[in-house]
Design a protein around this motif. Structure first.
Motif, mmCIF file in Angstrom:
data_model
loop_
_atom_site.group_PDB
_atom_site.id
_atom_site.type_symbol
_atom_site.label_atom_id
_atom_site.label_comp_id
_atom_site.label_asym_id
_atom_site.label_seq_id
_atom_site.Cartn_x
_atom_site.Cartn_y
_atom_site.Cartn_z
ATOM 1 N N CYS A 125 0.530 8.689 -4.794
ATOM 2 C CA CYS A 125 -0.372 7.595 -4.385
ATOM 3 C C CYS A 125 -1.740 7.789 -5.025
ATOM 4 O O CYS A 125 -2.359 6.849 -5.498
ATOM 5 C CB CYS A 125 -0.500 7.551 -2.863
ATOM 6 S SG CYS A 125 0.884 6.702 -2.102
ATOM 7 N N VAL A 126 -2.219 9.026 -5.044
ATOM 8 C CA VAL A 126 -3.499 9.340 -5.667
ATOM 9 C C VAL A 126 -3.353 9.532 -7.182
ATOM 10 O O VAL A 126 -4.123 9.006 -7.973
ATOM 11 C CB VAL A 126 -4.088 10.640 -5.061
ATOM 12 C CG1 VAL A 126 -5.208 11.178 -5.923
ATOM 13 C CG2 VAL A 126 -4.591 10.386 -3.647
ATOM 14 N N GLY A 129 0.826 -1.209 0.000
ATOM 15 C CA GLY A 129 0.000 0.000 0.000
ATOM 16 C C GLY A 129 0.852 1.247 0.000
ATOM 17 O O GLY A 129 2.090 1.177 0.028
ATOM 18 N N GLY A 130 0.194 2.387 -0.056
ATOM 19 C CA GLY A 130 0.905 3.656 -0.096
ATOM 20 C C GLY A 130 1.822 3.829 1.107
ATOM 21 O O GLY A 130 2.940 4.338 0.974
ATOM 22 N N THR A 131 1.346 3.407 2.257
ATOM 23 C CA THR A 131 2.157 3.573 3.460
ATOM 24 C C THR A 131 3.464 2.796 3.337
ATOM 25 O O THR A 131 4.536 3.329 3.630
ATOM 26 C CB THR A 131 1.371 3.125 4.701
ATOM 27 O OG1 THR A 131 0.207 3.950 4.813
ATOM 28 C CG2 THR A 131 2.205 3.252 5.960
ATOM 29 N N ASP A 160 4.976 11.993 -3.990
ATOM 30 C CA ASP A 160 3.925 11.083 -3.550
ATOM 31 C C ASP A 160 2.758 11.162 -4.544
ATOM 32 O O ASP A 160 1.951 12.089 -4.503
ATOM 33 C CB ASP A 160 3.463 11.455 -2.134
ATOM 34 C CG ASP A 160 2.400 10.494 -1.631
ATOM 35 O OD1 ASP A 160 2.136 9.486 -2.312
ATOM 36 O OD2 ASP A 160 1.836 10.758 -0.540
ATOM 37 N N ASP A 166 -0.258 4.297 -5.817
ATOM 38 C CA ASP A 166 -1.153 3.255 -5.305
ATOM 39 C C ASP A 166 -1.967 2.627 -6.430
ATOM 40 O O ASP A 166 -2.596 3.341 -7.215
ATOM 41 C CB ASP A 166 -2.119 3.835 -4.266
ATOM 42 C CG ASP A 166 -1.452 4.017 -2.914
ATOM 43 O OD1 ASP A 166 -0.280 3.597 -2.774
ATOM 44 O OD2 ASP A 166 -2.103 4.564 -2.005
ATOM 45 N N HIS A 208 0.809 13.332 3.211
ATOM 46 C CA HIS A 208 0.115 12.254 3.932
ATOM 47 C C HIS A 208 0.853 11.898 5.235
ATOM 48 O O HIS A 208 2.086 11.890 5.260
ATOM 49 C CB HIS A 208 0.033 11.028 3.027
ATOM 50 C CG HIS A 208 -0.926 10.005 3.516
ATOM 51 N ND1 HIS A 208 -0.580 9.062 4.463
ATOM 52 C CD2 HIS A 208 -2.230 9.783 3.221
ATOM 53 C CE1 HIS A 208 -1.635 8.291 4.709
ATOM 54 N NE2 HIS A 208 -2.645 8.706 3.968
ATOM 55 N N TYR A 252 -3.570 14.496 -0.790
ATOM 56 C CA TYR A 252 -4.830 13.857 -0.420
ATOM 57 C C TYR A 252 -5.864 14.881 0.084
ATOM 58 O O TYR A 252 -7.010 14.872 -0.393
ATOM 59 C CB TYR A 252 -4.594 12.763 0.638
ATOM 60 C CG TYR A 252 -5.870 12.057 1.014
ATOM 61 C CD1 TYR A 252 -6.361 11.027 0.213
ATOM 62 C CD2 TYR A 252 -6.611 12.436 2.126
ATOM 63 C CE1 TYR A 252 -7.549 10.388 0.530
ATOM 64 C CE2 TYR A 252 -7.801 11.808 2.443
ATOM 65 C CZ TYR A 252 -8.270 10.782 1.645
ATOM 66 O OH TYR A 252 -9.453 10.167 1.948
ATOM 67 N N HIS A 257 -4.235 0.324 -5.476
ATOM 68 C CA HIS A 257 -5.538 0.076 -4.828
ATOM 69 C C HIS A 257 -6.370 1.345 -4.655
ATOM 70 O O HIS A 257 -7.397 1.331 -4.002
ATOM 71 C CB HIS A 257 -5.389 -0.712 -3.513
ATOM 72 C CG HIS A 257 -4.616 -0.037 -2.423
ATOM 73 N ND1 HIS A 257 -4.047 -0.741 -1.382
ATOM 74 C CD2 HIS A 257 -4.319 1.252 -2.186
ATOM 75 C CE1 HIS A 257 -3.445 0.101 -0.563
ATOM 76 N NE2 HIS A 257 -3.603 1.314 -1.034
ATOM 77 N N LYS A 258 -5.914 2.429 -5.250
ATOM 78 C CA LYS A 258 -6.783 3.607 -5.352
ATOM 79 C C LYS A 258 -7.242 3.682 -6.811
ATOM 80 O O LYS A 258 -8.070 2.915 -7.233
ATOM 81 C CB LYS A 258 -6.048 4.856 -4.888
ATOM 82 C CG LYS A 258 -5.926 4.874 -3.367
ATOM 83 C CD LYS A 258 -5.222 6.085 -2.847
ATOM 84 C CE LYS A 258 -5.113 5.998 -1.326
ATOM 85 N NZ LYS A 258 -3.962 6.760 -0.827
ATOM 86 N N ILE A 281 5.796 4.510 0.938
ATOM 87 C CA ILE A 281 6.385 5.720 1.520
ATOM 88 C C ILE A 281 7.428 5.367 2.581
ATOM 89 O O ILE A 281 8.521 5.951 2.622
ATOM 90 C CB ILE A 281 5.273 6.633 2.072
ATOM 91 C CG1 ILE A 281 4.530 7.269 0.895
ATOM 92 C CG2 ILE A 281 5.822 7.695 3.011
ATOM 93 C CD1 ILE A 281 3.227 7.957 1.248
ATOM 94 N N PRO A 318 -1.531 14.421 -6.694
ATOM 95 C CA PRO A 318 -1.775 15.602 -5.867
ATOM 96 C C PRO A 318 -1.827 15.215 -4.393
ATOM 97 O O PRO A 318 -1.695 14.044 -4.056
ATOM 98 C CB PRO A 318 -3.164 16.032 -6.339
ATOM 99 C CG PRO A 318 -3.851 14.729 -6.630
ATOM 100 C CD PRO A 318 -2.785 13.774 -7.107
HETATM 101 C C1 LIG Z 1 -3.668 7.017 0.427
HETATM 102 C C2 LIG Z 1 -2.472 7.849 0.403
HETATM 103 C C3 LIG Z 1 -1.304 7.460 1.069
HETATM 104 C C4 LIG Z 1 -1.246 6.239 1.964
HETATM 105 O O1 LIG Z 1 -1.616 5.095 1.309
HETATM 106 P P1 LIG Z 1 -2.271 3.821 2.015
HETATM 107 O O2 LIG Z 1 -2.537 2.966 0.845
HETATM 108 O O3 LIG Z 1 -3.489 4.280 2.752
HETATM 109 O O4 LIG Z 1 -1.264 3.238 2.933
HETATM 110 C C5 LIG Z 1 -0.198 8.267 0.926
HETATM 111 N N1 LIG Z 1 -0.226 9.395 0.206
HETATM 112 C C6 LIG Z 1 -1.339 9.812 -0.432
HETATM 113 C C7 LIG Z 1 -1.302 11.083 -1.218
HETATM 114 C C8 LIG Z 1 -2.493 9.053 -0.343
HETATM 115 O O5 LIG Z 1 -3.604 9.467 -0.955
#
Ligand SMILES: *Cc1c(COP(=O)(O)O)cnc(C)c1O
Length: 479
Positions: A210-211, A101-103, A208, A242, A135, A183, A244-245, A106, A181
């Protein structure tokens, strides 16, 4: 010695009974398939879920800890990293891993940046600078890895304030961060300027995404304006994306990418002295299910480039339609200038958290945010069918929230703390607190339901108290 409690059933239930109970449990949950959740879940449709469950089932017992034993997983992970890398730079030079996951992505980037800097200069005491809107996974990384986290302010557009950041850098700075961008507001930080500054100072820059990692590249291909944000900028050393987003993969899927092999090497952990043999792992996890990798591989190969482009077009247009409609409501203000799929709005006229309560009564789940108090929407594919429903309910909720008067609370301190801090807690936590406090408090003239809560809040003097309270709630969550 205490006797062991028998919680495992003496004789297990049959398959049908167990599945029925799971169906019942599901009824406790939010109805995200009807587009009611503007956070937590990203959903394309049942066919995609079915495909991923089949793929997951085929590989769920396989263990990606040892890619030598499961060459299938090794190949799938390599394919996924290569595919995502090709969206963000040169896939033959970029290196990376599939993570949970994103965490995890990171955490790995921060650890790699730390070890890279410590190799160059072992005497530094590592610090990193992140925008206020970054985040909390970065704060978590700082906490886990003993790195001081410095929060840089945002400018009037809710982007990282570069000139403020420049003042915060010193010889201990091992990492700079920008979001593409963010979160909270869906705003892209000035990555190009960050990149130039990072090169000048020779500091690791993490972006980052992730989104945005599975949105912005497709937007660019579709001809939307997207500022430079990826490895095509020289200063970018690592990125988190990510799946999973906005990749719409089931939970437990993200990619971490590095500018090159040399930077990625800092991610690994190896230990040669163990009785069990030589130990090495690429990421934070040891044992890793093959199921997540296979589900991601199946879905991404099924959707393909054209598929993601269509999805992104639909979702960006839906988000921009929502933004337009929110802007038409005089009581509400959209924060900054969000160009993709995530945005937030605030209000200078009504209590935004009261508005969230009103929307919750209609079944809509929006994150409550602070500084400024705002509500947050991650728009995904499923929302295309619900724009009008949402806007209609939003307009009604605004009218109702206008009637809500905080002024009947005489204590202005209580009022302020309530407004700025506590209502950001999710309802579940709030009701837990209320429940706990109801046991302690007695009537003091305030309305029945809220009185104990406000009474308790008045005791809290700073965010440390609130953090302590959240800690206790987390600890007791499974009671
Ligand atoms: C969701 C998110 C994270 C963390 O990701 P997880 O999948 O919840 O661990 C980090 N950075 C951004 C910008 C996010 O949207």
């Amino acid at each position: 010695m205490k006797s062991r409690q028998k919680t495992l059933l003496q004789k297990g239930k049959n398959v049908e009974e167990v599945l029925n109970e799971l169906q019942e449990l599901k009824k406790l949950d939010l109805d995200w398939k009807k587009g009611r959740a503007f956070s937590m879940v990203y959903y394309l449709g049942e066919a995609e879920i079915e495909l991923m469950s089949q793929a997951y089932k085929m590989f769920m017992s396989e263990n990606a800890l040892n890619p030598g034993a499961f060459k299938s997983l090794k190949k799938m992970e390599k394919d996924l990293v290569y595919t995502v890398a090709s969206l963000l730079g040169d896939p033959d030079i970029l290196k990376g891993s599939f993570t949970s996951g994103g965490t995890e992505s990171i955490l790995l980037a921060v650890k790699s940046a730390r070890d890279y800097a410590l190799k160059k200069n072992p005497r530094i005491v590592p610090e990193m600078i992140i925008p206020l809107s970054a985040h909390p996974a970065f704060d978590k990384a700082g906490h886990y890895f003993g790195i001081k986290v410095i929060h840089a302010p945002l400018n009037e557009n809710y982007q990282l304030d570069i000139s403020a950041l420049e003042q915060l850098v010193n010889s201990n700075t091992i990492l700079l961060v920008g979001s593409a961008p963010s979160y909270p507001h869906g705003i892209i930080d000035p990555i190009q300027e960050l990149s130039e500054f990072a090169i000048r100072k020779d500091i690791w820059l993490h972006v980052d995404a992730c989104v945005g990692g599975m949105v912005l590249p497709f937007m660019e291909m579709l001809g939307y304006y997207v500022p430079a944000f990826d490895f095509r900028l020289e200063g970018v050393c690592s990125m988190s994306i990510d799946l999973h987003k906005y990749g719409y993969v089931s939970k437990g899927a993200s990619i971490i990418l590095y500018k090159n092999k040399e930077l990625k090497r800092n991610q690994y952990f190896v230990y040669g002295g163990w009785n069990g043999g030589l130990y090495g792992s690429t990421g934070i996890l040891g044992t890793r299910s093959g199921g997540n990798i296979a589900a991601a591989w199946a879905l991404m190969n099924h959707i393909g480039l054209d598929g993601y482009k269509n999805i992104v077009k639909t979702v960006v247009d839906t988000a921009q339609k929502l933004i337009y409609e929110v802007k038409q409501i005089p009581e509400l203000q959209v924060i900054g200038n969000p160009i993709s799929t995530v945005f937030a709005f605030t209000s200078d006229k009504i209590d935004i958290y009261e508005l969230a309560d009103e929307l919750a009564e209609k079944g809509w789940l929006l994150d409550r945010q602070q500084t400024p108090p705002s509500l947050h929407l991650t728009v995904n594919y499923i929302h295309k069918d619900y724009v009008q429903d949402f806007i209609q309910d939003l307009k009604t909720a605004v009218q109702k929230a206008k009637q809500f008067k905080l002024s009947h609370l005489t204590n202005s301190f209580v009022k302020n703390v309530t407004k700025t801090a506590v209502k950001i807690l999710p309802e579940k936590m709030m009701s837990k607190i209320t429940e706990n406090i109801t046991k302690l408090a007695s009537g003091n003239g305030l309305p029945q339901k809220t009185a104990p809560m406000y009474g308790m809040i008045a005791q809290l003097h700073n965010t440390k108290d609130i953090e302590q309270m959240i800690l206790e709630i987390l600890e007791n969550m499974d009671d």
